[in-house]
Scaffold this motif. Structure first.
Motif, PDB file in Angstrom:
ATOM      1  N   VAL A   1       0.861  -1.182   0.000  1.00  0.00           N
ATOM      2  CA  VAL A   1       0.000   0.000   0.000  1.00  0.00           C
ATOM      3  C   VAL A   1       0.900   1.235   0.000  1.00  0.00           C
TER       4      VAL A   1
ATOM      5  N   PHE B   1       2.650   4.920  -0.055  1.00  0.00           N
ATOM      6  CA  PHE B   1       2.492   6.258   0.520  1.00  0.00           C
ATOM      7  C   PHE B   1       2.712   7.268  -0.606  1.00  0.00           C
TER       8      PHE B   1
ATOM      9  N   LEU C   1       3.056   2.092   3.213  1.00  0.00           N
ATOM     10  CA  LEU C   1       2.452   2.225   4.534  1.00  0.00           C
ATOM     11  C   LEU C   1       2.331   0.857   5.220  1.00  0.00           C
TER      12      LEU C   1
ATOM     13  N   HIS D   1      -0.191  -0.951   6.722  1.00  0.00           N
ATOM     14  CA  HIS D   1      -1.613  -0.668   6.515  1.00  0.00           C
ATOM     15  C   HIS D   1      -2.428  -1.906   6.867  1.00  0.00           C
TER      16      HIS D   1
ATOM     17  N   PRO E   1      -6.140  -2.221   7.410  1.00  0.00           N
ATOM     18  CA  PRO E   1      -7.529  -1.768   7.507  1.00  0.00           C
ATOM     19  C   PRO E   1      -8.466  -2.887   7.961  1.00  0.00           C
TER      20      PRO E   1
ATOM     21  N   ASP F   1      -8.978  -4.436  13.943  1.00  0.00           N
ATOM     22  CA  ASP F   1      -9.521  -3.502  14.905  1.00  0.00           C
ATOM     23  C   ASP F   1      -8.395  -2.618  15.473  1.00  0.00           C
ATOM     24  N   GLU F   2      -8.800  -1.407  15.777  1.00  0.00           N
ATOM     25  CA  GLU F   2      -7.909  -0.418  16.400  1.00  0.00           C
ATOM     26  C   GLU F   2      -6.880  -1.011  17.386  1.00  0.00           C
TER      27      GLU F   2
ATOM     28  N   LYS G   1      -3.868  -3.085  15.903  1.00  0.00           N
ATOM     29  CA  LYS G   1      -3.162  -2.525  14.757  1.00  0.00           C
ATOM     30  C   LYS G   1      -1.749  -2.049  15.104  1.00  0.00           C
TER      31      LYS G   1
ATOM     32  N   LYS H   1       1.126   0.292  14.489  1.00  0.00           N
ATOM     33  CA  LYS H   1       1.274   1.601  13.838  1.00  0.00           C
ATOM     34  C   LYS H   1       2.747   1.990  13.867  1.00  0.00           C
TER      35      LYS H   1
END
Lengths: 444, 444
Positions: free
Chosen positions: B164, B166, B272, B274, B276, B279-280, B283, B285
């Motif tokens: 994905v 950037f 990225l 990534h 999606p 769930d939060e 993830k 980051k």
């Protein structure tokens, strides 16, 4: 007080936001509304974006818009009944405006009130389920990469169906030493100056992308149709041939024996009705057709009347048909319009679907969709607009195209809202290389 | 019996499937495993696909692979300990193979057993939540467009982080009358023959895409770096300048004053992390770095030890490091390796992260990741492989690149698994236009 989710702030989403605004202005209490928009701005398809693929957050780019796009139908056929072109621009303007002008018009209608406050921009709906009489929506704040959720009583899906391309494969594609792309990723015909361009398809995208490439200096444009040719009188440098058989190295070989050197293949092969953000049981599954089944009056989901779809039809009529749908949807949500029995709904859907399946030519299709739109118009308080004039305009426009595909955009039509007649544009389309609003609106 | 979900059947997903296969062959009982793969085939990034944008189901295309890609590091540095190149090809082959050869090698290791049966192809994970000690996975059967769900005790995320893109924006992009694309959509350097190409970036993609364009006949290649130039001795027709300031019409204007006519701008601006589909709370980051925080031993999610990530690091080491991670992950899932206390985990992560933050040059980075990989290697039964030799190879390779960016791929290295020395390839890379496996493996 009920709560309404709208997915998408393109023309259809803005239509229903506007429909509720009308009620609110009359002093009626309207539901709480949240509109989810994955782009950073409103206007949907009418936003030009240089990006293809994914945006800066890794989310697929919905834009299919390209530079130098001019309306391919008379603006009079899509005019809003409650906001005329004359009102927006303060004068009459020609009938076939370029993109920026139409975008300005669409946004002009919704910019004055508080519609924008109801829209969550840069927000992607992840998943929607219907549970305990509510729509549970899981969504992502793209800028902060946060997942959030909320529940709603009604769901309006207005995400359009010209954003996710259908991309078929032909023999030889994996070894073609040139560019293969879908019209969804077409941005600028200048890129193809001096190139041998193959366009596959026979609908609006194929017609316009092919003409654009020719207008901006492609060396050759060869259109491959699948079932029936568009059959227009193509200008020098363009031809229409029967169906791509395969690519062989740099050569495109068609079923009718035509062999053509190719630098680029542009797939104008249409779009998918794509709802990856909806649970199975809520998903409309259809190809692009004038009356997708399972939608009562083309709007209300047969299995769950709290789910409404806008603009999911193939389209002659556009903005004002979306408005008629939106006014109807609003009145369903407001319980001003009662749903008939399941039997009657089924009968009504089947009536329209079976009529649609018998349509044979553009004139019949125009009649069909005009009748559909008039029926919706009659059951809401959407303002006065002359759909009979629009029907006449569409048929005349079809005939202009057959006469000369290069000059039909130079014609003028009269407004179904104000009656005013559009002036002739200062520059014929085929010579107009600058598509800016400034150039379009000013005298030469 | 526990149940394990793996997302992604690229190199990392195949590593852990292989790790479990080893146990099973020894007669141990292994968990039920389901591997979700959105592509129709396995091999992840190593699958070439002519498609860009979305696939035939409307799902984003993960492939970033292009024609004529040759390994940019010695194959000996990524060799599997349990399946040597000599074993797969039945002979020694040169050190820098093209894509098809590496793909064949990766898939060769997993093709004999029943690994493929554990993979659900054309399957997209929609959403994953952790609830009641289980991972609830919502997924889509893309071919039949059906939404399904299942629950698992463990989740292994092996979706890679080069899928994905950037895509940043520079001034003038929205009016640039040429093509703007990310290297993710780069498929064939032939498309840029005779063109003025701008490449933005200074990592592996920028280096290789720029060289490819030069090799296949671009008129000029101008690389804009942001912080530090790659600084290689670029061949005729290539230059490296400081950072793009803006595009002005067809002109690219750089911060150092360079002005360059541009037909195409290729953004080699990275990818990225990534997720999606998570769930939060699940993830990861991070930007692309050698030690993303919150992962114990670079693998186990600090907040939930039943969630494991593979290959999320920036990489010198690749396939055999993924294997070391996969063998470790497998043993965590099998409860053969016990997690230490939260405090110890935190301390261990912090130790690595703070070391990583002090790294200043490629040699130090190679040392760092070699130490990390060796530590993982020591705590599992991943077969014998000489990581000290690999460390030495990497450093030598770095120096070859500095000496001559056009010829480093013509060098030969020795195997850390079998000790055999690679033959010199029959054609120097800069003259080898045909990258097929057939041509590569055969004598000229």
């Amino acid at each position: 007080m009920s709560k309404v989710a709208i997915i998408g702030a393109g023309p259809c989403g803005l239509s229903i936001l506007r429909a509720f605004e009308h009620l609110e202005k009359k002093g009626e209490k309207i539901p709480e509304i949240v509109c989810f928009e994955k782009q950073e701005s409103w206007g949907g398809l009418w936003n030009y974006n240089w990006r293809t693929g994914s945006d800066q957050y890794g989310d697929p780019v919905p834009n299919s818009m390209y530079r130098y796009l001019w309306s391919n139908g008379p603006k009079e056929c899509l005019e809003f009944a409650d906001y005329s072109f004359d009102q927006h621009f303060g004068k009459s303007i020609p009938s076939f405006p370029p993109r920026e002008v139409l975008q300005d018009y669409i946004l002009g209608r919704v910019s004055k009130g508080n519609i924008k406050n109801k829209i969550k921009f840069n927000t992607r709906v992840i998943n929607t389920v219907y549970r305990n009489d509510k729509f549970e929506i899981n969504y992502q704040d793209k800028v902060n990469d946060k997942t959030l959720s909320d529940t709603f009583d009604y769901l309006v899906v207005s995400t359009g169906h010209f954003s996710v391309p259908f991309i078929p494969e032909y023999e030889g594609m994996s070894s073609f030493p040139g560019r293969i792309m879908h019209s969804h990723d077409f941005r600028d015909a200048e890129e193809f100056r001096g190139k041998n361009v193959i366009v596959l398809g026979s609908s609006y995208s194929a017609e316009d992308v092919a003409l654009q490439c020719n207008k901006y200096g492609a060396k050759s444009v060869t259109i491959g149709y699948r079932h029936n040719p568009m059959g227009f009188k193509w200008p020098k440098g363009m031809k229409e041939v029967h169906y791509l058989d395969k690519l062989d190295g740099k050569k495109a070989i068609f079923k009718d024996g035509t062999e053509q050197d190719a630098d680029v293949v542009i797939l104008c092969t249409g779009y998918l009705h794509h709802f990856p953000f909806l649970d199975e049981s809520l998903k409309l599954k259809t190809h692009n057709r004038l009356y997708p089944p399972k939608l009562y009056k083309g709007v209300v989901w047969q299995d769950n009347h709290k789910l409404l779809y806008l603009g999911m039809q193939d389209q002659f009529h556009t903005f004002n048909m979306f408005d008629c749908q939106a006014w109807f949807a609003r009145d369903v949500i407001m319980d001003k319009i009662k749903m008939p029995s399941d039997d009657e709904i089924d009968k009504d859907i089947n009536k329209w679907v079976s009529m649609e399946e018998k349509l044979e030519n553009p004139d019949q299709m125009i009649d069909f969709q005009t009748e559909y739109t008039k029926e919706l118009h009659n059951i809401s308080d959407y303002p006065k607009i002359d759909f009979e004039l629009i029907r006449k305009h569409f048929k005349e426009w079809e005939h202009h195209k057959v006469e000369d595909i290069l000059t039909y955009r130079n014609k003028s039509f009269s407004s179904p809202v104000t009656g005013s007649v559009a002036p002739v544009h200062h520059t014929p389309w085929e010579k107009a290389m600058d598509d800016s609003m400034k150039t379009f609106l000013n005298k030469r």
